[in-house]
Scaffold this motif. Structure first.
Motif, PDB file in Angstrom:
ATOM      1  N   LEU A 197       0.693  -1.253   0.028  1.00  0.00           N
ATOM      2  CA  LEU A 197      -0.072   0.057  -0.014  1.00  0.00           C
ATOM      3  C   LEU A 197       0.898   1.273  -0.093  1.00  0.00           C
ATOM      4  O   LEU A 197       0.653   2.345  -0.759  1.00  0.00           O
ATOM      5  CB  LEU A 197      -0.996  -0.048   1.245  1.00  0.00           C
ATOM      6  N   MET A 198       1.919   1.090   0.859  1.00  0.00           N
ATOM      7  CA  MET A 198       2.768   2.641   0.785  1.00  0.00           C
ATOM      8  C   MET A 198       3.521   2.577  -0.580  1.00  0.00           C
ATOM      9  O   MET A 198       3.790   3.869  -1.055  1.00  0.00           O
ATOM     10  CB  MET A 198       4.063   2.240   1.721  1.00  0.00           C
ATOM     11  N   GLU A 199       3.843   1.271  -1.181  1.00  0.00           N
ATOM     12  CA  GLU A 199       4.369   1.539  -2.693  1.00  0.00           C
ATOM     13  C   GLU A 199       3.551   2.212  -3.514  1.00  0.00           C
ATOM     14  O   GLU A 199       3.801   2.965  -4.346  1.00  0.00           O
ATOM     15  CB  GLU A 199       4.770   0.027  -2.987  1.00  0.00           C
ATOM     16  N   ALA A 200       1.975   1.828  -3.576  1.00  0.00           N
ATOM     17  CA  ALA A 200       1.081   2.509  -4.355  1.00  0.00           C
ATOM     18  C   ALA A 200       1.184   3.856  -4.102  1.00  0.00           C
ATOM     19  O   ALA A 200       0.876   4.736  -4.865  1.00  0.00           O
ATOM     20  CB  ALA A 200      -0.014   1.860  -3.949  1.00  0.00           C
ATOM     21  N   ALA A 201       1.111   4.279  -2.771  1.00  0.00           N
ATOM     22  CA  ALA A 201       0.938   5.827  -2.160  1.00  0.00           C
ATOM     23  C   ALA A 201       2.282   6.390  -2.731  1.00  0.00           C
ATOM     24  O   ALA A 201       2.184   7.634  -3.270  1.00  0.00           O
ATOM     25  CB  ALA A 201       1.001   5.703  -0.711  1.00  0.00           C
ATOM     26  N   THR A 202       3.400   5.927  -2.589  1.00  0.00           N
ATOM     27  CA  THR A 202       4.522   6.472  -3.367  1.00  0.00           C
ATOM     28  C   THR A 202       4.429   6.804  -4.779  1.00  0.00           C
ATOM     29  O   THR A 202       4.613   7.787  -5.437  1.00  0.00           O
ATOM     30  CB  THR A 202       5.731   5.703  -2.886  1.00  0.00           C
ATOM     31  N   ALA A 203       3.884   5.756  -5.559  1.00  0.00           N
ATOM     32  CA  ALA A 203       3.615   6.237  -6.965  1.00  0.00           C
ATOM     33  C   ALA A 203       2.828   7.016  -7.271  1.00  0.00           C
ATOM     34  O   ALA A 203       2.905   8.008  -8.228  1.00  0.00           O
ATOM     35  CB  ALA A 203       3.155   4.731  -7.495  1.00  0.00           C
TER      36      ALA A 203
END
Length: 378
Positions: A13-19
């Motif tokens: 989820l944090m990877e998606a938020a970073t993207a």
């Protein structure tokens, strides 16, 4: 301890938020699509948190396909969900009680006055004032106490719904031997004054901000800055005490990534704490969780005026109150001890809930994380 599955979900989820933050919507969509394909029974607090955040990030990427909640935060359903949260969670319930004790302490500093006038900009349901009436009734010594409550009607709290609250409180006050005046006014911020609010010289004036200020737009949203304007107007009323109770979360002007991380931590703790207070099939718990879902999704998915959820940490509220001319009125040891005693009484005591004094406020938390803070000002 978080499970390996939970850690993996949160990382994704944090990877998606970073993207999303980096403007790579296609990468975020791919991650979110992959996560959506993973079975999630939503049976426990961790699984529900992941579902809520997944939905929030989808709304952030594709708001047309996945509309985030905005208008829903002003509906009767959401108000009832919020009330269920207040009833279930000691962190909210005790916050209201701490505010009541601060108001009663301010009244006791002026013993010659037997009239207490509380101005409340968001009465909501009558829960906080049921407790205040009980406390006033218990303190009466010969002469009858008078409680005047003045509340303001707005788009969220219509005159009709407020009148129903007033009727219920009046009925209870009569049974307790407390004289109650319940007044509803409809005014613009620029019109607020002691005269327009019916303030009298022989009464103790208190202003109660319980979970109200975070919903008001500030300078990051509007050049008019209604939040600061309200505080300045209230300062001009010269109240004996102003009580503030707020959810502890850096979710207003924090950068997007910080906001996502804060939402995961704060709402994760809230969901977990509620899980400890109500059975899984408890309808009130389900309603409270629905409200938390809307709050999280709005906080993460929305910007500008559409972002209603703008929680701050206590340090920022201290700075804002100071800029408006208020001085901290530290809650007494009695308030903190009373809250600790209430927390350790009852049938469903859970040692995960905590109460502590910090920087003049009383902090209520779950497993070491502060979730709400009550404070007093003058």
């Amino acid at each position: 301890m978080a499970s390996p599955v939970s850690i993996c979900w949160k990382q994704s989820l944090m990877e998606a938020a970073t993207a999303i933050y980096d403007g790579r919507a296609d990468v975020a969509s791919e991650i979110l699509t992959r996560l959506s394909a993973v079975p999630n029974p939503k049976g426990n607090s961790e699984q529900k948190l992941m579902d809520y955040m997944l939905s929030a990030l989808k709304s952030r990427v594709s708001p047309v396909e996945n509309p985030p909640p905005v208008a829903e935060l002003f509906t009767k359903d959401h108000m009832l969900s919020t009330q269920s949260l207040y009833d279930l969670s000691p962190c909210f319930k005790l916050g209201f009680m701490a505010a009541n004790l601060a108001i009663l302490e301010a009244a006791s500093e002026q013993p010659s006055a037997n009239k207490l006038h509380v101005i409340d900009f968001d009465v909501g349901q009558e829960g906080q004032y049921l407790n205040l009436l009980h406390a006033l009734s218990a303190r009466q010594a010969g002469s009858q106490s008078t409680l005047k409550i003045t509340t303001l009607a707005d788009n969220f709290n219509s005159e009709e719904s407020l009148r129903l609250v007033g009727d219920r409180l009046s009925e209870l006050a009569a049974k307790m031997g407390v004289r109650l005046e319940f007044n509803i006014v409809s005014q613009k911020l620029s019109e607020l004054s002691r005269d327009s609010l019916g303030c009298e010289p022989d009464e103790v004036l208190a202003v109660n901000f319980a979970f109200k200020l975070y919903r008001m737009p500030d300078e990051s949203v509007s050049v008019e800055n209604p939040r600061n304007e309200l505080l300045r107007r209230v300062k001009g009323l010269a109240p004996r005490v102003v009580t503030v109770v707020e959810q502890e979360m850096n979710g207003n002007t924090a950068p997007f990534m910080t906001r996502v991380g804060e939402a995961l931590a704060c709402y994760g703790a809230l969901l977990e704490s509620i899980e400890s207070t109500g059975a899984r099939d408890n309808s009130e718990r389900a309603r409270a969780e629905e409200g938390l879902s809307r709050k999280l999704r709005n906080s993460v998915a929305c910007e500008g005026r559409d972002r209603v959820e703008r929680c701050e940490v206590f340090g920022k509220w201290r700075a804002r109150m100071g800029m408006a001319g208020f001085e901290s009125k530290p809650l007494s040891q009695h308030v903190a001890e009373s809250m600790k005693a209430r927390l350790s009484s009852g049938n469903r005591v859970n040692p995960g809930f905590t109460v502590k004094e910090e920087n003049g406020g009383v902090c209520f938390g779950w497993l070491g994380r502060t979730l709400t803070v009550a404070s007093a000002w003058r």
